[in-house]
Structure formats: C-alpha cells, structure tokens
Design a protein around this motif. Structure first.
Motif, PDB file in Angstrom:
ATOM      1  N   PHE A  91       0.812  -1.215   0.000  1.00 12.28           N
ATOM      2  CA  PHE A  91       0.000   0.000   0.000  1.00 12.28           C
ATOM      3  C   PHE A  91       0.847   1.267   0.000  1.00 12.28           C
ATOM      4  O   PHE A  91       1.807   1.382   0.753  1.00 12.28           O
ATOM      5  N   ARG A  92       0.493   2.200  -0.875  1.00 12.85           N
ATOM      6  CA  ARG A  92       1.125   3.510  -0.884  1.00 12.85           C
ATOM      7  C   ARG A  92       0.038   4.573  -1.019  1.00 12.85           C
ATOM      8  O   ARG A  92      -0.839   4.457  -1.883  1.00 12.85           O
ATOM      9  N   THR A  93       0.107   5.565  -0.170  1.00 14.60           N
ATOM     10  CA  THR A  93      -0.855   6.670  -0.264  1.00 14.60           C
ATOM     11  C   THR A  93      -0.770   7.288  -1.654  1.00 14.60           C
ATOM     12  O   THR A  93       0.324   7.522  -2.169  1.00 14.60           O
ATOM     13  N   GLY A  94      -1.920   7.552  -2.242  1.00 16.89           N
ATOM     14  CA  GLY A  94      -1.932   8.122  -3.578  1.00 16.89           C
ATOM     15  C   GLY A  94      -1.896   7.075  -4.671  1.00 16.89           C
ATOM     16  O   GLY A  94      -1.820   7.413  -5.847  1.00 16.89           O
ATOM     17  N   GLY A  95      -1.944   5.799  -4.283  1.00 16.66           N
ATOM     18  CA  GLY A  95      -1.943   4.732  -5.279  1.00 16.66           C
ATOM     19  C   GLY A  95      -3.329   4.482  -5.853  1.00 16.66           C
ATOM     20  O   GLY A  95      -4.226   5.307  -5.740  1.00 16.66           O
ATOM     21  N   ARG A  96      -3.487   3.285  -6.415  1.00 15.02           N
ATOM     22  CA  ARG A  96      -4.732   2.965  -7.111  1.00 15.02           C
ATOM     23  C   ARG A  96      -5.941   2.981  -6.181  1.00 15.02           C
ATOM     24  O   ARG A  96      -7.047   3.357  -6.583  1.00 15.02           O
ATOM     25  N   LEU A  97      -5.724   2.580  -4.928  1.00 15.87           N
ATOM     26  CA  LEU A  97      -6.832   2.454  -3.987  1.00 15.87           C
ATOM     27  C   LEU A  97      -6.646   3.367  -2.787  1.00 15.87           C
ATOM     28  O   LEU A  97      -5.533   3.544  -2.291  1.00 15.87           O
ATOM     29  N   SER A  98      -7.737   3.929  -2.304  1.00 19.27           N
ATOM     30  CA  SER A  98      -7.689   4.710  -1.069  1.00 19.27           C
ATOM     31  C   SER A  98      -7.636   3.756   0.115  1.00 19.27           C
ATOM     32  O   SER A  98      -7.974   2.577   0.003  1.00 19.27           O
TER      33      SER A  98
END
Lengths: 198, 198
Positions: free
Chosen positions: A169-176
């Motif tokens: 997970f990375r902030t600003g990725g495909r999913l919130s």
DNA sequence: GTCTATATAAAGATAGAC
DNA sequence: GTCTATCTTTATATAGAC
C-alpha cells in the motif's frame, strides 16, 4: 547539512531516533553504521553517544515505543458485540500500520537483531496484542457468530493478512485506504464465518 | 570441524551455499561475515572465492534458486475448476514453504540487500507467482463461484496469510501440517466467498 | 583447491579539547 | 553538547605458496 558546535539536546535527541528509524527501515539494522546515523542528523558519530548508550538501545527503544503505542491505541475493552469489535480491530490495525510503515517494517524485520533480553520484552508486547484479537474471536465463537476451529491460528492468519497491506500500500496509489479497509473487512468477515450483512 | 588442505570442489561448493543459507536466515545477510560462512564450512575465508565471486552473488543465487524452484513446482496449468485449483494452491503453498523455512525467510527479509539489478530479477519471479494465483481468482470470479472485488488485493492477502504460517509452524508442535492445511483452506475458501461444501 | 598473509576499508565506541 | 582524533576490532577481497 552543515552544523556548528553547540548545545542542541532538545532538538538532537528526537532527530537521532528519527534518523535511526528511517535508516534501519531502509537498509536494515546491521547495515547501518553509527556514522551514517550521525551524518543524517548532521553531527559527528561521537555525539550520538550523548543520546543512546549504544546502537542496540537505539533499536530496542524504537521497537518498544512502537509496540507500546500500538497497545495503548488498540481498543481491547470488550465493548460491543464480537462482529463490531472485529470490524473495529481490522480498521484500526490497517490504519495504524499504514501510518507507520518504517516502525512496522523494523518491528517485523529486526527481531533477530535484538539482544535476548530485549527480544523477550518485545515478544511479550506482541503476544499481548495477539491475545487482544484472540479474545474477540473466542467471544464470537462462544456466541456462535464466528466459525472458529482454532482461535490461535485464526488470530495469526488475520494479523498476517492485515499486516501484509504494508508491503504494497502507498498513499496516492490505485486504492484509497478506505477502499483497502473495506475489502479486507469483507475478507476477514467471511474468513471467520460471520454472516455477510445486506 | 578440522579440515586439511586438498581439493574438494564437488563437496565444498554445495556446503558453502548451505552454510550461507543457514547463517543468512539466522542472523541476516549484513550481519554474516564471509569468515563466519567459511568457519561453518570448515575452510578459510579465502577459499570461498573459488565458489562465488562475492558475497552478493551468494545471496542472489540462493534467492533465485528458491524462486525458480517455487515456480517450477507450482501447478498453474489451469486444469480443473477454480475451487479445486485454489485448494491445490493453498496446500502447495503451505507445504512448499513449510519445507524450506530458511529459504522463505531469506526471500522475504533480504530483498533490500540485493543489488538493484538482482532485485529486479527476483521481483519479476515473485510477480509471476502472484499472477498464477490471481489467474485462479479471476477464473473463479468469471465463473461466479468466487466473490472477488479486486483480484490483486485478494491475491496479496491470501499469500500473506499463507506465508505467515512460517512464522509460527514447527514440525512436532501442537498441530500437524495436515491440520494446518485444513484450517487455512477453510479460511481461504470462505474469504474468497466460495460455498462451504458439506 | 586450500592455505597463510595481507591490503584496504569501515565498523563501534571512547578520550579529551573546546 | 559537539568536535576531532584515535583505539580496537572486524570486514571484503586478493596474492602467492603449497
């Protein structure tokens, strides 16, 4: 980062911990030298020993601080029905860990670099956290709302699944993060055999 | 382990890899010296360089060998219905990883110690393995037998959950591997929204 | 193929000046 | 409190004898 001689204890102390946190997470405890930490802070290596007796204490303090905060923020009060408590746990775990990727990485990767006594202390804290989730599962099994064959295995399986979020997970990725929480809650709810609400 | 001078290429080569595997898993790549590996094998440090150009290659060869074997033994042929394929995957993953705790530990913990080019190669292999599971989930979603909101997330969640077994499972412990496989299959089957057979 | 010896670099930690 | 300088140990890797 140019620095001059002088007294900056209040500022430098937290900066040492912060630099160690970042570098340990990025390169690993054994691969990070005291000189590298000092360079990140902007002081010479010798100055670090005003803030930590040695490198091992730096690692241990970071891990203990992380685990202590985790336990203090988790809600293991037992308030509410098991399904609600489990939902709150899933959301808390994902959000707490997503907020602290470096601390989480260190807590899982650097256990073997702790001295035996320090290792035992961190393991005891980790165990308390697992016990908090296991109590929820046991209560759900007791009430007949969860299908729990072995509460310990289910505890470890859920924590492993949720903590795995941090690997990708990375902030600003495909999913919130909201979407992530929602999907993991769907999976956990089904995995424990709870009815899917409609 | 006393050793004398002489030629033992056929024996020493595998022993070097085996020693590196054990020590890297136990102490971590950065914390293991070439001297320590040599001592475990029973030779002097200089002799290791007949079997590896450097320490980095030793790590990379171990990880690539592990991932290559993982991919060659997994059954991603697509034979059978998605539920059967998923069940076979769960059982294979748990058993393969339980058989190789050291290799698995290294494969997950030492990624950051790979040189960039080596890292890219290992990551590509890992991705191929994930894609194999994701294909099963997608086929199940297509057939309407799995409830898959996001196949990538579900793939990573399942792998994280299953690989977590290695953090606690020990042969001869409270549970047999058969029992572990059975319980994880129950959880995975429910997590993907498949009907529970009776 | 393995040994001993060594070149070279970097590590953790400390001493004493400022 | 931080600096420079250093002690001591250990690291990777190589050279040359056997």
């Amino acid at each position: 980062m140019a620095r001059t001689t002088g007294s900056h204890a209040d500022i430098t102390g937290p900066r040492v911990r912060q630099a160690a946190l970042r570098l340990f997470a990025q390169k690993g405890y054994a691969a990070v030298s005291m000189r590298a930490i000092a360079a990140e802070v902007g002081v010479q290596a010798g100055a670090l020993y005003n803030y930590t007796p040695d490198k091992q204490s730096l690692l241990f303090d970071l891990m203990r601080g992380h685990m202590t905060e985790l336990l203090s923020e988790a809600d293991f009060s037992g308030a509410g029905n098991p399904l609600d408590r489990l939902r709150r746990f899933v959301e808390f775990h994902i959000r707490f860990h997503a907020d602290r990727p470096d601390e989480v990485f260190i807590a899982y990767m650097e256990l073997r670099n702790l001295d035996p006594a320090n290792f035992a202390e961190i393991e005891a804290l980790r165990r308390r956290y697992e016990d908090g989730l296991e109590a929820i599962l046991k209560d759900g099994a007791r009430d007949g709302v969860f299908a729990v064959e072995d509460s310990k295995i289910m505890t470890l399986a859920i924590i492993a699944m949720l903590t795995g979020v941090n690997t990708w997970f990375r902030t600003g990725g495909r999913l919130s993060l909201d979407q992530v929480v929602g999907q993991y809650w769907d999976m956990v709810r089904r995995a424990v055999g709870a009815q899917v609400e409609r």
